[in-house]
Design a protein around this motif. Structure first.
Motif, mmCIF file in Angstrom:
data_model
loop_
_atom_site.group_PDB
_atom_site.id
_atom_site.type_symbol
_atom_site.label_atom_id
_atom_site.label_comp_id
_atom_site.label_asym_id
_atom_site.label_seq_id
_atom_site.Cartn_x
_atom_site.Cartn_y
_atom_site.Cartn_z
ATOM 1 N N THR A 74 0.824 -1.209 0.000
ATOM 2 C CA THR A 74 0.000 0.000 0.000
ATOM 3 C C THR A 74 0.854 1.252 0.000
ATOM 4 O O THR A 74 0.520 2.254 -0.650
ATOM 5 C CB THR A 74 -0.958 -0.010 1.203
ATOM 6 N N ASN A 75 1.975 1.226 0.697
ATOM 7 C CA ASN A 75 2.897 2.370 0.636
ATOM 8 C C ASN A 75 3.489 2.510 -0.765
ATOM 9 O O ASN A 75 3.742 3.635 -1.218
ATOM 10 C CB ASN A 75 3.996 2.224 1.679
ATOM 11 N N LEU A 76 3.716 1.397 -1.459
ATOM 12 C CA LEU A 76 4.156 1.466 -2.851
ATOM 13 C C LEU A 76 3.083 2.098 -3.733
ATOM 14 O O LEU A 76 3.396 2.855 -4.658
ATOM 15 C CB LEU A 76 4.490 0.058 -3.368
ATOM 16 N N LEU A 77 1.825 1.802 -3.427
ATOM 17 C CA LEU A 77 0.719 2.400 -4.170
ATOM 18 C C LEU A 77 0.693 3.917 -3.971
ATOM 19 O O LEU A 77 0.508 4.687 -4.918
ATOM 20 C CB LEU A 77 -0.590 1.776 -3.701
ATOM 21 N N VAL A 78 0.898 4.345 -2.731
ATOM 22 C CA VAL A 78 0.974 5.778 -2.443
ATOM 23 C C VAL A 78 2.169 6.396 -3.165
ATOM 24 O O VAL A 78 2.062 7.487 -3.752
ATOM 25 C CB VAL A 78 1.081 6.013 -0.921
ATOM 26 N N LEU A 79 3.298 5.714 -3.117
ATOM 27 C CA LEU A 79 4.502 6.211 -3.790
ATOM 28 C C LEU A 79 4.245 6.391 -5.287
ATOM 29 O O LEU A 79 4.647 7.399 -5.882
ATOM 30 C CB LEU A 79 5.656 5.227 -3.562
ATOM 31 N N ALA A 80 3.588 5.412 -5.908
ATOM 32 C CA ALA A 80 3.265 5.507 -7.333
ATOM 33 C C ALA A 80 2.322 6.671 -7.608
ATOM 34 O O ALA A 80 2.473 7.385 -8.610
ATOM 35 C CB ALA A 80 2.640 4.200 -7.813
ATOM 36 N N SER A 81 1.365 6.888 -6.725
ATOM 37 C CA SER A 81 0.431 8.008 -6.885
ATOM 38 C C SER A 81 1.174 9.339 -6.902
ATOM 39 O O SER A 81 0.926 10.201 -7.762
ATOM 40 C CB SER A 81 -0.597 7.987 -5.748
ATOM 41 N N TYR A 82 2.100 9.505 -5.968
ATOM 42 C CA TYR A 82 2.914 10.721 -5.946
ATOM 43 C C TYR A 82 3.819 10.815 -7.169
ATOM 44 O O TYR A 82 3.983 11.888 -7.765
ATOM 45 C CB TYR A 82 3.785 10.745 -4.694
ATOM 46 N N ALA A 83 4.442 9.694 -7.533
ATOM 47 C CA ALA A 83 5.418 9.697 -8.620
ATOM 48 C C ALA A 83 4.788 10.137 -9.937
ATOM 49 O O ALA A 83 5.351 10.969 -10.669
ATOM 50 C CB ALA A 83 6.042 8.311 -8.770
ATOM 51 N N PHE A 84 3.614 9.591 -10.243
ATOM 52 C CA PHE A 84 2.975 9.970 -11.502
ATOM 53 C C PHE A 84 2.447 11.391 -11.461
ATOM 54 O O PHE A 84 2.405 12.071 -12.489
ATOM 55 C CB PHE A 84 1.851 8.982 -11.836
ATOM 56 N N ALA A 85 2.051 11.857 -10.273
ATOM 57 C CA ALA A 85 1.631 13.258 -10.145
ATOM 58 C C ALA A 85 2.805 14.191 -10.398
ATOM 59 O O ALA A 85 2.634 15.303 -10.921
ATOM 60 C CB ALA A 85 1.056 13.506 -8.753
ATOM 61 N N LEU A 86 4.025 13.751 -10.052
ATOM 62 C CA LEU A 86 5.211 14.580 -10.216
ATOM 63 C C LEU A 86 5.811 14.501 -11.611
ATOM 64 O O LEU A 86 6.241 15.517 -12.176
ATOM 65 C CB LEU A 86 6.277 14.159 -9.193
ATOM 66 N N VAL A 87 5.850 13.294 -12.181
ATOM 67 C CA VAL A 87 6.627 13.077 -13.398
ATOM 68 C C VAL A 87 5.767 12.938 -14.649
ATOM 69 O O VAL A 87 6.050 13.548 -15.681
ATOM 70 C CB VAL A 87 7.525 11.818 -13.240
ATOM 71 N N ARG A 88 4.713 12.133 -14.563
ATOM 72 C CA ARG A 88 3.897 11.874 -15.748
ATOM 73 C C ARG A 88 2.413 12.047 -15.458
ATOM 74 O O ARG A 88 1.631 11.101 -15.611
ATOM 75 C CB ARG A 88 4.165 10.447 -16.257
ATOM 76 N N PRO A 89 1.996 13.228 -15.041
ATOM 77 C CA PRO A 89 0.577 13.401 -14.696
ATOM 78 C C PRO A 89 -0.358 13.259 -15.884
ATOM 79 O O PRO A 89 -1.542 12.948 -15.709
ATOM 80 C CB PRO A 89 0.531 14.822 -14.117
ATOM 81 N N ASP A 90 0.165 13.485 -17.107
ATOM 82 C CA ASP A 90 -0.685 13.422 -18.291
ATOM 83 C C ASP A 90 -0.640 12.067 -18.984
ATOM 84 O O ASP A 90 -1.323 11.864 -19.992
ATOM 85 C CB ASP A 90 -0.282 14.510 -19.291
ATOM 86 N N SER A 91 0.166 11.139 -18.466
ATOM 87 C CA SER A 91 0.208 9.806 -19.049
ATOM 88 C C SER A 91 -1.071 9.051 -18.706
ATOM 89 O O SER A 91 -1.878 9.486 -17.877
ATOM 90 C CB SER A 91 1.425 9.038 -18.524
ATOM 91 N N ARG A 92 -1.243 7.909 -19.327
ATOM 92 C CA ARG A 92 -2.460 7.128 -19.091
ATOM 93 C C ARG A 92 -2.568 6.710 -17.636
ATOM 94 O O ARG A 92 -3.618 6.866 -17.001
ATOM 95 C CB ARG A 92 -2.465 5.896 -20.002
ATOM 96 N N ILE A 93 -1.473 6.183 -17.082
ATOM 97 C CA ILE A 93 -1.494 5.761 -15.682
ATOM 98 C C ILE A 93 -1.560 6.978 -14.772
ATOM 99 O O ILE A 93 -2.270 6.975 -13.761
ATOM 100 C CB ILE A 93 -0.254 4.905 -15.352
ATOM 101 N N GLY A 94 -0.820 8.033 -15.122
ATOM 102 C CA GLY A 94 -0.847 9.241 -14.317
ATOM 103 C C GLY A 94 -2.232 9.851 -14.244
ATOM 104 O O GLY A 94 -2.683 10.298 -13.178
ATOM 105 N N SER A 95 -2.937 9.849 -15.363
ATOM 106 C CA SER A 95 -4.305 10.364 -15.376
ATOM 107 C C SER A 95 -5.220 9.506 -14.515
ATOM 108 O O SER A 95 -6.133 10.010 -13.850
ATOM 109 C CB SER A 95 -4.831 10.407 -16.818
ATOM 110 N N SER A 96 -4.968 8.183 -14.520
ATOM 111 C CA SER A 96 -5.777 7.284 -13.692
ATOM 112 C C SER A 96 -5.583 7.594 -12.218
ATOM 113 O O SER A 96 -6.548 7.708 -11.457
ATOM 114 C CB SER A 96 -5.404 5.824 -13.980
#
Length: 230
Positions: free
Chosen positions: A65-87
């Motif tokens: 779950t902490n990895l899930l949170v980390l991924a949420s932050y990471a995509f918000a920082l690096v790839r917010p407009d990507s498919r996963i980042g948008s999700s």
């Protein structure tokens, strides 16, 4: 009054959101790094191979779950407009992540904290993973995730993650004879109590999901105000 307060929060401040995401990312990464180093060191002492080490690391709900949170932050920082980042940026997904990490903290406090008082680096990892990261993500969600009239059926959809985790851990445990938590071990509990515990925890996740949805609907902005947030 509650709706007015949350409607006034700075959900559209990209600089503030990015800075907060960076703080949350660094905190979650620190906790995961410390905990992983401690566990890997113990696994090496047991003579485990790399594949088994990774499998054991990924058997802990807290780490996943902490990895899930980390991924949420990471995509918000690096790839917010990507498919996963948008999700991850969608209210339905980020609110699900919030539910999971808050329940990690709550269940740890209620079920495990009284049995576990580690010193040193392990104590620091525990504080970060079970308290600091959940609180920071709660603050991040409160400040920067638009509150919407989320559908009630999401409470069922969000159960996919904990149910998949139970299947993964029980299947892995049946093969290896090893379980990450005492309340998931059929050898010590028996299958009747295990079924009772799993049903109760699933119910906690479902009720928690309903509670989060109810809160979002209570403080949601009017439909015309949400048009620009989708």
């Amino acid at each position: 009054r509650h709706a007015s307060f949350f409607s006034a929060l700075p959900v559209s401040q990209p600089d503030g959101r990015r800075a907060f995401a960076l703080l949350g990312f660094a905190t979650a990464l620190a906790g995961l790094t410390i905990q992983s180093c401690i566990l890997v060191d113990s696994f090496v002492g047991l003579g485990l191979g790399l594949g088994l080490m990774i499998m054991k690391l990924l058997s802990y709900f807290t780490i996943l779950t902490n990895l899930l949170v980390l991924a949420s932050y990471a995509f918000a920082l690096v790839r917010p407009d990507s498919r996963i980042g948008s999700s991850f940026g969608r209210a339905s997904v980020s609110t699900g992540v919030l539910l999971y990490i808050v329940l990690v903290s709550s269940l740890y406090t209620l079920l495990l904290a009284r049995f576990w008082h580690p010193p040193g680096w392990q104590g620091a990892a525990n504080i970060i993973l079970h308290y600091a990261t959940p609180l920071l993500y709660l603050a991040y969600w409160t400040l920067f995730v638009p509150k919407q009239n989320l559908p009630w059926k999401l409470a069922l959809t969000w159960l996919a993650y904990p149910v998949a985790y139970w299947i993964w851990v029980l299947g892995r445990g049946a093969i290896l004879g090893d379980y990450p938590y005492f309340f998931m071990n059929p050898a010590t509990l028996g299958y009747q109590r295990l079924l009772l515990y799993s049903t109760a925890l699933t119910g906690v996740f479902y009720l928690g999901g309903l509670g989060v949805i109810a809160w979002c609907r209570r403080v949601a902005k009017p439909p015309h105000a949400q048009e620009g947030l989708k």
